[in-house]
Design an enzyme around this catalytic site. Sequence first.
Site, PDB file in Angstrom:
ATOM      1  N   LYS A  25       0.832  -1.203   0.000  1.00  0.00           N
ATOM      2  CA  LYS A  25       0.000   0.000   0.000  1.00  0.00           C
ATOM      3  C   LYS A  25       0.868   1.256   0.000  1.00  0.00           C
ATOM      4  CE  LYS A  25      -3.639  -0.976   2.482  1.00  0.00           C
ATOM      5  NZ  LYS A  25      -4.285  -1.199   3.797  1.00  0.00           N
ATOM      6  N   ARG A  95      -3.351   2.990   8.611  1.00  0.00           N
ATOM      7  CA  ARG A  95      -3.623   1.667   8.030  1.00  0.00           C
ATOM      8  C   ARG A  95      -2.355   0.840   7.963  1.00  0.00           C
ATOM      9  NH1 ARG A  95      -8.310   2.622   4.307  1.00  0.00           N
ATOM     10  NH2 ARG A  95      -8.471   4.872   4.233  1.00  0.00           N
ATOM     11  N   GLY A 104      -8.200  -7.890   4.779  1.00  0.00           N
ATOM     12  CA  GLY A 104      -8.908  -7.950   6.052  1.00  0.00           C
ATOM     13  C   GLY A 104      -8.081  -8.388   7.235  1.00  0.00           C
ATOM     14  N   MET A 106      -5.231  -7.036   8.590  1.00  0.00           N
ATOM     15  CA  MET A 106      -4.644  -6.057   9.496  1.00  0.00           C
ATOM     16  C   MET A 106      -5.666  -4.953   9.772  1.00  0.00           C
ATOM     17  SD  MET A 106      -1.844  -7.652   9.680  1.00  0.00           S
ATOM     18  CE  MET A 106      -0.615  -6.584  10.393  1.00  0.00           C
ATOM     19  N   ARG A 339      -4.082  -1.377  -6.181  1.00  0.00           N
ATOM     20  CA  ARG A 339      -3.226  -2.566  -6.141  1.00  0.00           C
ATOM     21  C   ARG A 339      -3.655  -3.466  -7.290  1.00  0.00           C
ATOM     22  NH1 ARG A 339      -6.027  -4.645  -0.563  1.00  0.00           N
ATOM     23  NH2 ARG A 339      -8.112  -4.774  -1.408  1.00  0.00           N
ATOM     24  N   HIS A 458     -15.535 -10.059   2.253  1.00  0.00           N
ATOM     25  CA  HIS A 458     -14.401 -10.891   2.656  1.00  0.00           C
ATOM     26  C   HIS A 458     -14.449 -12.268   1.998  1.00  0.00           C
ATOM     27  CE1 HIS A 458     -12.337 -13.675   5.467  1.00  0.00           C
ATOM     28  NE2 HIS A 458     -11.417 -12.717   5.440  1.00  0.00           N
ATOM     29  N   SER A 766      14.863 -40.025 -13.013  1.00  0.00           N
ATOM     30  CA  SER A 766      13.622 -39.312 -12.736  1.00  0.00           C
ATOM     31  C   SER A 766      13.443 -39.287 -11.219  1.00  0.00           C
ATOM     32  CB  SER A 766      12.442 -40.018 -13.401  1.00  0.00           C
ATOM     33  OG  SER A 766      11.254 -39.321 -13.098  1.00  0.00           O
ATOM     34  N   CYS A 833       9.160 -36.841 -11.228  1.00  0.00           N
ATOM     35  CA  CYS A 833       7.808 -37.372 -11.425  1.00  0.00           C
ATOM     36  C   CYS A 833       7.063 -37.538 -10.113  1.00  0.00           C
ATOM     37  CB  CYS A 833       7.840 -38.685 -12.197  1.00  0.00           C
ATOM     38  SG  CYS A 833       8.691 -40.006 -11.328  1.00  0.00           S
ATOM     39  N   TYR A 853      12.800 -31.955 -17.675  1.00  0.00           N
ATOM     40  CA  TYR A 853      11.336 -31.894 -17.647  1.00  0.00           C
ATOM     41  C   TYR A 853      10.814 -32.113 -16.242  1.00  0.00           C
ATOM     42  CZ  TYR A 853      11.411 -36.992 -17.324  1.00  0.00           C
ATOM     43  OH  TYR A 853      11.629 -38.271 -16.904  1.00  0.00           O
TER      44      TYR A 853
END
Length: 873
Positions: A25, A95, A104, A106, A339, A458, A766, A833, A853
Site C-alpha cells: 500500500k 492503516r 482484512g 490487518m 493494487r 471478505h 527421474s 515425477c 522436464y
Amino acid sequence: GAQIYTFGSGSADGDRSMKQLLGGKGANLAEMSSIGLPVPAGFTISTEACHYYSTHDGKWPRGLKKQIKRGVKFIEEIMGTHLGDSEHPLLLSVRSGAATSMPGMMDTVLNLGLNDKSVEALSRHTDNERFAYDSYRRFIDMFGGVVMGIAHEKFERAIEKLKDEKGVEEDTGLDTEDLKELVERYKAVYRKATGHMFPNDPFEQLEFAINAVFSSWDSDRAVKYRKINQIEGLLGTAVNVQAMVFGNMGNDCATGVCFTRNPSTGENKLYGEFLINAQGEDVVAGIRTPKDVTELKNTMPEAFDELQEHCNRLEMHYGNMQDIEFTIQKGTLYILQTRNGKRTGKAAVKIAVDMVDEGKIDNRKAVKSLVEPTHLDQLLHPQIDVDSVDKSKILGTGLPASPGAAVGRVVFSSEKAEETASEENPVILVRIETSPEDVGGMSAAEGILTSRGGMTSHAAVVARGWGKPCVAGCGDIVINYKKKQFTNGTKTIKEGDWISIDGTRGTVIEGKKEVVKPEMDDDYYTFMNWVDEYRDMGVRTNADSPEDSARAREFGAEGIGLCRTEHMFFGEDRIKAMRRMIISETDDERRDALMTLLPYQKKDFKEIFEVMDGLPVTIRLLDPPLHEFLPDEKEEIARVADELGIDHQKFSEIVRSLSEFNPMLGHRGCRLGITYPAITEMQTRAIIEAAVELKMEGKKVFPEIMVPLIGTPQEFHSQKLVIDEVAEEVFEEMEETVEYKVGTMIEIPRATLVAEKIAKEAEFFSFGTNDLTQMTFGYSRDDAGKFLKVYLDEGILQNDPFQVLDIEGVGQLVELATKKGREQNEKLKVGICGEHGGDPKSVAFCYKQGLNYVSCSPFRVPVARLAAAQAAL
Ligand code: PEP
Ligand code: MG
C-alpha cells in the site's frame, strides 16, 4: 536513518520498488502520488520500524517519534489543517500494509484526531454538525475496537439501544443530538471496558494506533493467514498515516471501490460499487446497498470521467488490472488506494490477452505476471452442467463470487469445517458472512456460501484468491446458527446435508450435483501459446491409462514421465493371474502366470503408446510390495483362495508371510525384479513387443523403461541386463528393432549420493520425490498426516513437504544427484515425477537445477507449463 517516507502533492520519498520497506500500500501510494494522481497527503512508517517493535518488546526505534512529528507537519502543510486544531482540524487514517496483500488481516483506524474540541471545529468547518459527531462516534468505536480490543458488539449494543429508545430503524434516523448522546455512551463503553478515559490528545491517539497496527502483525489471524497462504520472509507491516478525505460530507460526496476490469469475467469495463454520502467502511460492511460504479456517470459525470481516466492511467502505468478505492469529497475525486486486482482464472487469462491486444503490455509481461499458475488450476475446475439442474432443486441465487462448482456437506462454522473436512467428506462452509477469523475453515471447505455481502466482501475476495468456488450474498436463504440449518422459506437444509454450489453463476442447489469438465476458450489457447514461447523446460504427465494420457496431451503434455504399471494388474481379468503369480512356488509356475498377464500388459502399453504417438513414454517396472495385490480380510482371503483353487490355510499363510512391518521399506521396487526376474522379463517383453508392433504400423514410439527404487549401481546393473537381454530377444523374434532407453527413478537418498556410478549405465534419472521426501525426512508417506498438521500449525514446518518440495533438504539431494549424474554422463536426461512436479514453487526449483522436464498429473500440466515459463522469465 529514515523510518518514514512522505507522499503527496505530486511527489514522494518512495516508489513502487520499495514494497519490502513500505509495504504494498505504501509503495503504491508513493508511486501514485509521484505520477500525479490525486492522493491525499501522508507518510509511511517502514516495515523495519514494525520489525524493531515486534523484536524489542513493543519499543519504537530511536528517532521514530521525531520523524512522525515531522511527517504530521508535512501533511498539515499540504492540507492546510492541523492535528487537534480547534479551527481546521486534520483527521488521519492509520492503516497497515505489508509487502504482500492480506485482505482484512490487518487493522485500520479512521478519523484519528477527533476529540471533544476538534469535533466542534470539524462541525463548524464543514457546516455539518451531524457529520462531525457521526465521525466522532465512529472513531471511538474503531479506536476502541482496533486499538484497545473492545468487542464491536458493545458499541453495537449501545447504538441499537439508542435507536430503540428513539424509535428509528436506520442509523441515519438518528439526529445530531442523538449522535452527541451516542458519543457520550460510546465513551462510557470505552471507559468501562478499558478503565481509562478516551484519550483526547491526538498525538497519543496516533501513537496508540501505530502500535495497534504494529501489534496486529503478530495477531493470531494474521499469523494464520500467512501460514495458509505460505507468505514468508517479511519484516512486518508498514503503517500508512494519511490525511482523511470524506465521502460523507453531503450529497456531493461519495466513496467506492472499483476494479479497472471485471474481476470475474475479465470484461474491460469498470466494475465496482459506490455509496453517496458515506464512508469507506459502509461499502464493505454492507449496511447500505451500494450502487454499480457505472451509475456514477449519471450522478457525478465529471468525477466519473476522471475516475475512468485515472483507471486507464493506472493500468498503463502498472501494466495490470487495478483494484482501486476512491472517495469524492465535495465533488473532488481522491484515489485512496490501488493494487493489482485479485481475479478469477478466467478473468486473469482474458485480461492478459486483452491487455496485449490493447497494446498496454507485451506478451512477455502477460506470461510473467498477469496469470498465476493457480489461476489455470481454477480455469480447469469442474463446473456444474446448468442444463442438468432441476429448477425445483435450486435453493437460492446469490452473487457469482468465485467460479467453479463445489459439492459437499453443509457446515455452519469454521471449526466444524476444519474438524470434519476431508477428501471423503467434502464440506461447504455456510455463513451469514465471513471474517478473517474464518480463513482456516474457508481453506478446509470445498466451497463457501454466504447469505450476506457483496462481490468485494471478505468471503468473495478470499475465495477468489484461492480459486475456491463461492456464492456470496445469497439473500434467498436464512441461516440459523443455533438450529444448525438454513431455509429458503420452503426447504430446510440441515448440517450434514449435501448441497452443490455454482460459483460461476451464483446458484445454490440441493443435493450432490454432477460436475462437468471445463471448456477452454480461445483466450486460453492464445495465452498458453505465449507460455510455450518462453518455456524451455519440458512438461510431461503422470498417466497410466489411455484416457488420462489423452487428456494430458490435450493439456499440452509432451510425453509421459511416469506410467505406473501397478494399476494395470487390478482389472477383473488380470488380478487372478497376478495373484497366481504371487503365490507361485516354482519359477515355472511364476512364468506361467506371467505369460497370462503378458497380453494384457502389451495391450495397455500399445494403447498408451498410440495416444502418445511421437512422444516419449516412461514406463516404470512394478513397484509396490506384493501384499497390496492380496486380500487382507478373512472372508476375502477365503473367497480368493477358493478362486485360486488353493487351501485356505495355506493361502492365509502366504498372505501372512507377505505382510511386512515397513512395507514402504520392504520387498518392493527393483527388489521385486531382482528376486523375481521373470516379472521384469514379462514387463520388458510387453513394452518392447508393443513398441515394435506400433513401429511396424508406422507409429513413432519412444519407450523409456524405468527401474524403481534403486539405491546402488549394482541393483540398476542387474535389472538393465535383464531388460537388454529381453529386448534383444524380441528384436530377433520380430526381425525389427526400436530405440528404447533404460533409466531409473532416483528416490532413495543413497542413490543421490552415488548418482555418478548409477549414471554410468542409466540413460535417464527421474526424481521420485514422494519416496525421496519420505526417506529423507523419515516421514512415512501414509502416516505423516497424523503429525504434519501439528507441525504446520506449530510452524515447525512451513509447508507439507509432500506437497511443496523441501528445497533446503531434499532439494540438496536433487541438486547433488543431477550434478553428479551429468558429470558422469552429459547426455543424461533428468526429470521429476513425484507430486512436486505439478507444484509451481517446486517447478521453479527444478528449472533452476536444469532439469529437462517435470512430470505431473494431467490437470496440473497447464499449471506446470506456466510455472516453467515464469521460472524462465
Ligand atoms: C515417487 O516416489 O515420487 C514416485 C513418483 O513414485 P510413487 O509415488 O509411485 O512411489
Ligand atoms: Mg516412489
